[in-house]
Design a protein around this motif. Structure first.
Motif, PDB file in Angstrom:
ATOM      1  N   SER A 237       0.842  -1.193   0.000  1.00 32.95           N
ATOM      2  CA  SER A 237       0.000   0.000   0.000  1.00 32.95           C
ATOM      3  C   SER A 237       0.878   1.244   0.000  1.00 32.95           C
ATOM      4  CB  SER A 237      -0.926  -0.015   1.226  1.00 32.95           C
ATOM      5  OG  SER A 237      -1.941   0.949   1.120  1.00 32.95           O
TER       6      SER A 237
ATOM      7  N   THR B 222      -6.887   1.497   1.563  1.00 33.64           N
ATOM      8  CA  THR B 222      -6.731   2.900   1.173  1.00 33.64           C
ATOM      9  C   THR B 222      -7.563   3.210  -0.056  1.00 33.64           C
ATOM     10  OG1 THR B 222      -4.500   3.206   2.085  1.00 33.64           O
ATOM     11  CG2 THR B 222      -5.102   4.611   0.254  1.00 33.64           C
ATOM     12  N   TRP B 223      -8.229   4.376  -0.018  1.00 29.48           N
ATOM     13  CA  TRP B 223      -8.952   4.897  -1.169  1.00 29.48           C
ATOM     14  C   TRP B 223      -8.434   6.298  -1.463  1.00 29.48           C
ATOM     15  CZ3 TRP B 223     -10.996   2.141   2.779  1.00 29.48           C
ATOM     16  CH2 TRP B 223     -11.651   0.944   2.449  1.00 29.48           C
TER      17      TRP B 223
ATOM     18  N   TYR C 196      -9.324   9.854  -3.720  1.00 30.68           N
ATOM     19  CA  TYR C 196     -10.144  10.680  -4.603  1.00 30.68           C
ATOM     20  C   TYR C 196      -9.216  11.607  -5.360  1.00 30.68           C
ATOM     21  CZ  TYR C 196     -12.619  14.914  -5.952  1.00 30.68           C
ATOM     22  OH  TYR C 196     -13.069  15.997  -6.656  1.00 30.68           O
TER      23      TYR C 196
ATOM     24  N   ILE D  12     -12.350   7.526  -8.175  1.00 37.07           N
ATOM     25  CA  ILE D  12     -11.983   6.983  -6.872  1.00 37.07           C
ATOM     26  C   ILE D  12     -11.107   5.768  -7.127  1.00 37.07           C
ATOM     27  CG2 ILE D  12     -12.801   5.993  -4.704  1.00 37.07           C
ATOM     28  CD1 ILE D  12     -15.527   7.391  -5.353  1.00 37.07           C
TER      29      ILE D  12
ATOM     30  N   SER E 124      -8.389   2.713  -5.538  1.00 37.62           N
ATOM     31  CA  SER E 124      -8.023   1.952  -4.349  1.00 37.62           C
ATOM     32  C   SER E 124      -6.750   1.183  -4.659  1.00 37.62           C
ATOM     33  CB  SER E 124      -9.140   0.988  -3.955  1.00 37.62           C
ATOM     34  OG  SER E 124      -8.831   0.327  -2.738  1.00 37.62           O
TER      35      SER E 124
ATOM     36  N   VAL F 170     -12.018   2.132  -8.714  1.00 40.77           N
ATOM     37  CA  VAL F 170     -13.146   1.467  -8.058  1.00 40.77           C
ATOM     38  C   VAL F 170     -14.441   2.263  -8.190  1.00 40.77           C
ATOM     39  CG1 VAL F 170     -11.706   0.211  -6.435  1.00 40.77           C
ATOM     40  CG2 VAL F 170     -12.562   2.468  -5.801  1.00 40.77           C
TER      41      VAL F 170
ATOM     42  N   VAL G 276     -17.230   7.145  -1.232  1.00 41.54           N
ATOM     43  CA  VAL G 276     -16.154   6.702  -0.338  1.00 41.54           C
ATOM     44  C   VAL G 276     -16.695   6.377   1.051  1.00 41.54           C
ATOM     45  CG1 VAL G 276     -14.067   7.450   0.874  1.00 41.54           C
ATOM     46  CG2 VAL G 276     -14.303   7.885  -1.575  1.00 41.54           C
TER      47      VAL G 276
ATOM     48  N   ILE H  97     -18.537   3.054   1.024  1.00 39.40           N
ATOM     49  CA  ILE H  97     -17.610   1.920   0.959  1.00 39.40           C
ATOM     50  C   ILE H  97     -16.995   1.649   2.327  1.00 39.40           C
ATOM     51  CG2 ILE H  97     -15.397   1.126   0.024  1.00 39.40           C
ATOM     52  CD1 ILE H  97     -16.090   2.697  -2.548  1.00 39.40           C
TER      53      ILE H  97
ATOM     54  N   GLY I 133      -6.706  11.241   0.115  1.00 41.23           N
ATOM     55  CA  GLY I 133      -6.630   9.815   0.380  1.00 41.23           C
ATOM     56  C   GLY I 133      -7.229   9.503   1.732  1.00 41.23           C
TER      57      GLY I 133
ATOM     58  N   SER J 224      -7.048   6.360   4.432  1.00 43.46           N
ATOM     59  CA  SER J 224      -6.539   5.053   4.869  1.00 43.46           C
ATOM     60  C   SER J 224      -7.319   4.658   6.124  1.00 43.46           C
ATOM     61  CB  SER J 224      -5.050   5.133   5.185  1.00 43.46           C
ATOM     62  OG  SER J 224      -4.297   5.413   4.020  1.00 43.46           O
TER      63      SER J 224
END
Length: 265
Positions: free
Chosen positions: A101, A139-140, A142, A172, A174, A183, A196, A199, A258, A260
């Motif tokens: 990651s 982690t995502w 944007y 978005i 991941s 995603v 987000v 999710i 981001g 996390s």
């Protein structure tokens, strides 16, 4: 002495937390270069010589207790392979972890290992704490635009192929199996944040989580997202908000955010 913990600047670990937990952060390289579009900021991983020197300094502090080294996904940087080579100089005493990651998934793992170290835990226990944190984390990201990420070459081949078609959207991303994957895509920041939050709330399954929001010149938007997450997640969830470090901001671009999360299970 105690086990030492080291990570790289892709962790976006706030300096005050690193200082409090006595975590060493070594900076990845940020450089200026040229391409057909003009000036371009790029990054490069750490060399095995740089890492061997850093590990050696930590070993001097740890003496026989050992070192935990947590690094950026091997799919995103050459640093991990260099770290494995550097750790070979210190057989069985430097444990290198591929975080799979970036951002505060790495930071949280370093925090977990350092907390155990401060309690007097041995190398194996500190190593296990870091791995456990990573296994429960995600982690995502944007992105206001795909352009910086596309130019950096850090997204998967499939997503890169879609990047031109996605230029008008707010994607978005991941980190999946160590690589950046698309995603979701929306037309507005508000819709992206809603997605987000949905999710993360679903993944939390009603249990508290640790949430780290990292942003690139977007503090107001980060605060907005934190408010949405605070409303959606159960009591006991903890939050930190911190700027992206330069090495991540180069790839994510302006206004990127981001998230996390380390979940309870």
């Amino acid at each position: 002495m105690t086990v030492r913990v080291i990570t790289d600047s892709a962790a976006s670990l706030p300096p005050e937390i690193a200082a409090e937990l006595d975590i060493t952060v070594i900076d990845l390289h940020v450089m200026d270069s040229e391409d057909k579009g003009g000036k371009l900021r790029t990054t490069s991983g750490l060399s095995s010589l740089e890492l061997a020197a850093a590990y050696g300094r930590e070993m001097e502090k740890a003496q026989d207790d050992g070192v935990i080294a947590i690094h950026l996904s091997k799919e995103l940087s050459s640093t991990w392979s260099a770290a494995v080579a550097a750790a070979g100089v210190f057989p069985d005493t430097v444990r290198v972890i591929d975080s799979g990651s970036a951002g505060m998934v790495m930071g949280a793992a370093a925090m977990a290992a350092a907390t155990k170290a401060a309690q007097g835990a041995a190398l194996e226990e500190c190593h296990a704490a870091a791995l456990d944190s990573i296994e429960r984390a995600a982690t995502w990201v944007y992105l206001h635009s795909m352009e910086d990420m596309r130019r950096s070459g850090r997204m998967s081949a499939a997503t890169a192929m879609l990047s031109t078609a996605l230029l008008a959207t707010k994607p978005i991303m991941s980190i999946v199996d160590g690589k950046l994957e698309l995603v979701g895509k929306t037309r507005t920041q508000t819709k992206a944040f809603t997605k987000v939050v949905e999710i993360i709330a679903a993944r939390a399954a009603g249990e508290p989580a640790f949430i780290a929001i990292q942003h690139n010149q977007a503090s107001e938007a980060a605060d907005k997202l934190q408010g949405l997450l605070r409303d959606a997640l159960p009591e006991g969830t903890s939050f930190i908000t911190t700027p992206l470090t330069e090495v991540l901001a180069v790839h994510a671009g302006p206004s990127a955010i981001g998230v996390s999360a380390v979940f309870s299970s």
